[in-house]
Design a protein around this motif. Sequence first.
Motif, PDB file in Angstrom:
ATOM      1  N   TYR A  95      -2.198   4.919 -12.780  1.00  0.00           N
ATOM      2  CA  TYR A  95      -2.439   3.904 -13.027  1.00  0.00           C
ATOM      3  C   TYR A  95      -2.028   2.466 -12.925  1.00  0.00           C
ATOM      4  O   TYR A  95      -2.095   1.988 -12.266  1.00  0.00           O
ATOM      5  N   THR A  96      -0.378   2.995 -13.716  1.00  0.00           N
ATOM      6  CA  THR A  96       0.790   1.614 -12.738  1.00  0.00           C
ATOM      7  C   THR A  96       0.929   1.258 -11.790  1.00  0.00           C
ATOM      8  O   THR A  96       0.965  -0.038 -10.919  1.00  0.00           O
ATOM      9  N   ILE A  97       1.177   3.031 -11.280  1.00  0.00           N
ATOM     10  CA  ILE A  97       1.799   3.214  -9.918  1.00  0.00           C
ATOM     11  C   ILE A  97       0.450   2.330  -8.416  1.00  0.00           C
ATOM     12  O   ILE A  97       0.426   1.796  -7.688  1.00  0.00           O
ATOM     13  N   LEU A  98      -1.049   3.073  -9.446  1.00  0.00           N
ATOM     14  CA  LEU A  98      -2.216   2.049  -8.445  1.00  0.00           C
ATOM     15  C   LEU A  98      -2.210   0.635  -8.541  1.00  0.00           C
ATOM     16  O   LEU A  98      -2.374   0.066  -7.179  1.00  0.00           O
ATOM     17  N   ILE A  99      -2.260  -0.041  -9.903  1.00  0.00           N
ATOM     18  CA  ILE A  99      -2.015  -1.080 -10.082  1.00  0.00           C
ATOM     19  C   ILE A  99      -0.722  -2.202  -8.629  1.00  0.00           C
ATOM     20  O   ILE A  99      -0.742  -3.120  -8.265  1.00  0.00           O
ATOM     21  N   GLU A 100       0.579  -1.570  -8.745  1.00  0.00           N
ATOM     22  CA  GLU A 100       1.629  -2.174  -8.125  1.00  0.00           C
ATOM     23  C   GLU A 100       0.704  -2.160  -6.651  1.00  0.00           C
ATOM     24  O   GLU A 100       1.105  -3.583  -5.759  1.00  0.00           O
ATOM     25  N   LEU A 101       0.696  -0.774  -6.348  1.00  0.00           N
ATOM     26  CA  LEU A 101       0.224  -0.833  -4.836  1.00  0.00           C
ATOM     27  C   LEU A 101      -1.471  -1.322  -4.363  1.00  0.00           C
ATOM     28  O   LEU A 101      -0.731  -2.106  -3.377  1.00  0.00           O
ATOM     29  N   VAL A 102      -1.777  -2.002  -5.165  1.00  0.00           N
ATOM     30  CA  VAL A 102      -2.738  -2.657  -4.725  1.00  0.00           C
ATOM     31  C   VAL A 102      -2.248  -4.176  -4.546  1.00  0.00           C
ATOM     32  O   VAL A 102      -2.625  -5.320  -3.953  1.00  0.00           O
ATOM     33  N   CYS A 103      -1.294  -4.870  -5.443  1.00  0.00           N
ATOM     34  CA  CYS A 103      -0.833  -5.696  -5.932  1.00  0.00           C
ATOM     35  C   CYS A 103      -0.013  -6.245  -4.251  1.00  0.00           C
ATOM     36  O   CYS A 103       0.063  -7.177  -3.692  1.00  0.00           O
ATOM     37  N   LYS A 104       0.404  -5.113  -4.503  1.00  0.00           N
ATOM     38  CA  LYS A 104       1.401  -5.217  -3.130  1.00  0.00           C
ATOM     39  C   LYS A 104       0.848  -5.607  -1.579  1.00  0.00           C
ATOM     40  O   LYS A 104       1.113  -5.744  -0.924  1.00  0.00           O
ATOM     41  N   HIS A 105      -0.260  -4.722  -1.805  1.00  0.00           N
ATOM     42  CA  HIS A 105      -1.509  -4.870  -0.544  1.00  0.00           C
ATOM     43  C   HIS A 105      -2.059  -5.897  -0.252  1.00  0.00           C
ATOM     44  O   HIS A 105      -2.529  -5.863   0.666  1.00  0.00           O
ATOM     45  N   CYS A 106      -2.592  -6.173  -1.634  1.00  0.00           N
ATOM     46  CA  CYS A 106      -3.658  -6.911  -1.506  1.00  0.00           C
ATOM     47  C   CYS A 106      -4.008  -8.105  -2.150  1.00  0.00           C
ATOM     48  O   CYS A 106      -4.526  -9.400  -2.012  1.00  0.00           O
ATOM     49  N   GLY A 107      -2.565  -8.439  -3.108  1.00  0.00           N
ATOM     50  CA  GLY A 107      -2.124  -9.228  -3.814  1.00  0.00           C
ATOM     51  C   GLY A 107      -2.301  -9.268  -5.862  1.00  0.00           C
ATOM     52  O   GLY A 107      -3.408  -8.188  -5.649  1.00  0.00           O
ATOM     53  N   THR A 108      -1.749 -10.383  -6.161  1.00  0.00           N
ATOM     54  CA  THR A 108      -2.178 -10.099  -7.417  1.00  0.00           C
ATOM     55  C   THR A 108      -3.445 -10.368  -8.236  1.00  0.00           C
ATOM     56  O   THR A 108      -4.486  -9.652  -9.277  1.00  0.00           O
ATOM     57  N   ALA A 109      -4.692 -11.539  -7.399  1.00  0.00           N
ATOM     58  CA  ALA A 109      -5.637 -11.597  -8.296  1.00  0.00           C
ATOM     59  C   ALA A 109      -6.699 -10.258  -8.042  1.00  0.00           C
ATOM     60  O   ALA A 109      -6.946 -10.361  -8.505  1.00  0.00           O
ATOM     61  N   ARG A 110      -6.566  -9.694  -6.289  1.00  0.00           N
ATOM     62  CA  ARG A 110      -7.193  -8.403  -6.737  1.00  0.00           C
ATOM     63  C   ARG A 110      -6.542  -7.023  -7.622  1.00  0.00           C
ATOM     64  O   ARG A 110      -7.055  -6.725  -7.794  1.00  0.00           O
ATOM     65  N   ALA A 111      -5.230  -7.544  -7.890  1.00  0.00           N
ATOM     66  CA  ALA A 111      -5.177  -6.366  -9.001  1.00  0.00           C
ATOM     67  C   ALA A 111      -5.138  -6.611 -10.151  1.00  0.00           C
ATOM     68  O   ALA A 111      -5.693  -5.472 -10.930  1.00  0.00           O
ATOM     69  N   MET A 112      -5.750  -7.549 -10.361  1.00  0.00           N
ATOM     70  CA  MET A 112      -5.903  -8.531 -11.833  1.00  0.00           C
ATOM     71  C   MET A 112      -7.977  -7.860 -11.637  1.00  0.00           C
ATOM     72  O   MET A 112      -8.419  -7.042 -12.748  1.00  0.00           O
ATOM     73  N   GLU A 113      -8.388  -7.454 -10.700  1.00  0.00           N
ATOM     74  CA  GLU A 113      -9.848  -7.448 -10.772  1.00  0.00           C
ATOM     75  C   GLU A 113      -9.465  -5.819 -10.510  1.00  0.00           C
ATOM     76  O   GLU A 113     -11.188  -5.315 -11.327  1.00  0.00           O
TER      77      GLU A 113
END
Length: 590
Positions: A274-292
Amino acid sequence: MGYAVNSQNSPVEIFHFHGLKWGSKQPSLGCSSPKHATAKGSTSHFTCLIKGSCRSHSCFPWKVDNCSERVMMSLGCRGLRRSVSIDRDEWRSSEDHSMNVKRKFKEQINSKKLPNPLMSTLDGPFVRNDEETNNDILQKFCSDGKLNDASRLIEIMARQNQIPHFPSCINLIRGFVKVDELDKASKILQVMIMSGGIPDNITYNMMVRGLCKRGRIRSAIDLLEDMSLSGCPPDVITYNTIIRFMFDNGCLDQAVGFWKDQLRKGCPPYLISYTILIELVCKHCGTARAMEVIHDMAVEGCYPDIVTYNSLLNFNCKQGKYEDAALVIDNSISYGMKPNVVTYNTLIHSLCNHGCWDEVDEILAIMKETSHPPTVVTYNMLINGLCKYGLLDRAINFLDQMVSENYSPDIVTYNTLLGALFKAGMVEEALQLLQFLRGSSCSPGLITYNTVIDGLTRSGDMEKAMGLYDEMLKDEIRPDDITHRCLVWGFCQAGQAEGAIEILKVMAERKHRVGSSGYKMVIHGLCKNGKVDLAIQVLQMMVSSHRKQDETTYLTIIKGIADAGMKEEANKLCRKLREWKVFRERTPLG
C-alpha cells in the motif's frame, strides 16, 4: 500420418486418443463446403500462462464404405487437421481404376501400425524406467545443469503418470526463468502442480518478475490468481513486483485498480504494498492525487499508517515541496494520526539542507511541547547542517544544549564537529577534542582518526599526522586505504615524496588500492626533486600493482612530467616502460 475416410451417409465417428476427442461430423449434401474433423482437447484447472503451439502425433486406421459415391479423408498432422473432399467422378475413368485405388488403400492400411508415442526414439529408455529411477536421473540432470534433458524427462514422467521430484522441478523452473525460458518454466510449473506439488513463493515471484520483464502483465496477474489455488498464496513481494511494473510502464490507473481488485478478493491489506503504491502515485501523479487514492483505499478497508505518511513527507521534502509536505501532515491528522519523531526529523533534515533555520527552530519548539522531544539523531542532523553552512558557533551551542538536556553526544556528533573544526582551520581545538574523546566513554574509532589525519595533512602538519598514525597502530586500530591515501597526498603536498614512497610500500603489503592519481603525484614530485631513480621504482610498483596495464594512464603521467619542463626525466621513464613492454617501441609522448 493417419487418415480417416467416412461415407456420406455414415454416422458420426468418435475416436479417443490421449485425452483428445476427435469427431468427424456427417457431411452435408452440398459439394461446395466439405466438413472438417473437429477436435477438443482436455483442459486442466490450472490456468495456462504460456500459449504455445500444441503438437500431437496421431495415426488412425482407414474406414472405407464401398457404397459411398464420395469419400471424406481427414488428414491428421502436427497441430493441424485438414479435411479434403474428393469426388470420384472427377478422377474415376473406370470401375477398374476405382478398384485399384481401393486396393492400394487397403495395402497401405495393412502396412501401417499404430505407433506408441511414448516409445519413440526421442523418449529413449526413460519410458521403461520406474518412477524412482527416473527421479534419480532427473536429479542428476539438474545437478549437471542439463535443463532441457530434465525438462523432457519430466514430460515423459507426466505421460507415464509418474510424480516428478518436486525440489528438482523447483530448481528447473528457477533455472529456466534465469535464462529467460519462461515457456518451459511454465510447463514444468503446471506439471508440478497437477502432480500435487506446491511451489514456494520464491519460485512464483521469480516467474512473476520474469513475466513482468517481458511485458506480459496479464500473464503475471493470472499467475498471481492461480497461486492461492495451488496452495501458495501471493506475498507482499508478488504484489509489489506487479505494482512497480505497472507504474514503470505508465499504467497508473491500472495499478490502483489492480490493488482495489485484490482487496475486494480478500487480499491482506499489506501496508508495504500500500505504501509503495501511494509513493508511486505521489511520484508520478502528485501529492493531491495520492491523497485521493488514500481516501479511495480507505473505502475499501485499507487504511494508511504513519509510515505511509512519513514516506510521502520524505519524498516531498527531498523535492523541496513544503506546501505538499504540509498537505500530507494535514491529511494524516484528519485520519487521527499524530506526527512522530521520524516525521519531525524528516522535516528538520530537509530544512537544514535548505538552510531554513527559522523553520528549524519552530519545529524544535513544537517537538519539545509534544511527547516526541528531540533525540540524539535530531541534534546530529542539526549540527551537521550547521557545520555544512559554516555556522560552527551555533553547532557548538547545540552540543552544549544536548549535554545540558542530558543527551549524550555519540561518535557521529564528535566526528562531524572534528571535520568542521579542521575545515575552519581550528587545528588545536580539534586536537583538544580528540584528546577529550580518548578519556571519555565515546572512544575514537577509525573514522575519527581518518578525519583528524585528513585535517592534519591538509594543514601540512605531517609530523603530527604520522604521530597520530603511530597512535592508531598502538591502539590496535588498523589503518585502511583512506588513511594511507590521505598520508600519500599530504607527503606529496609537503614535498616529501620519500615519505610517500614508504606509505605506498605499506599499501602494497596490505593490498590497499592506490589510484593512478596517487602514483602520479609521487612520481611527479620525485622527478621535480631530480630523484628519477626513485621515480622509476615507484613506476615499477605501479606496473606490478595493476593487473590490466593501461598504456593511456602511463602516457598521461609521462606527458605531465614532460609538460612540466622535465623532458629528460620523462624520456628515462618512457624508456623503462618500453623495457617492461608497457609501451610499444615507438609510442609517442604526445
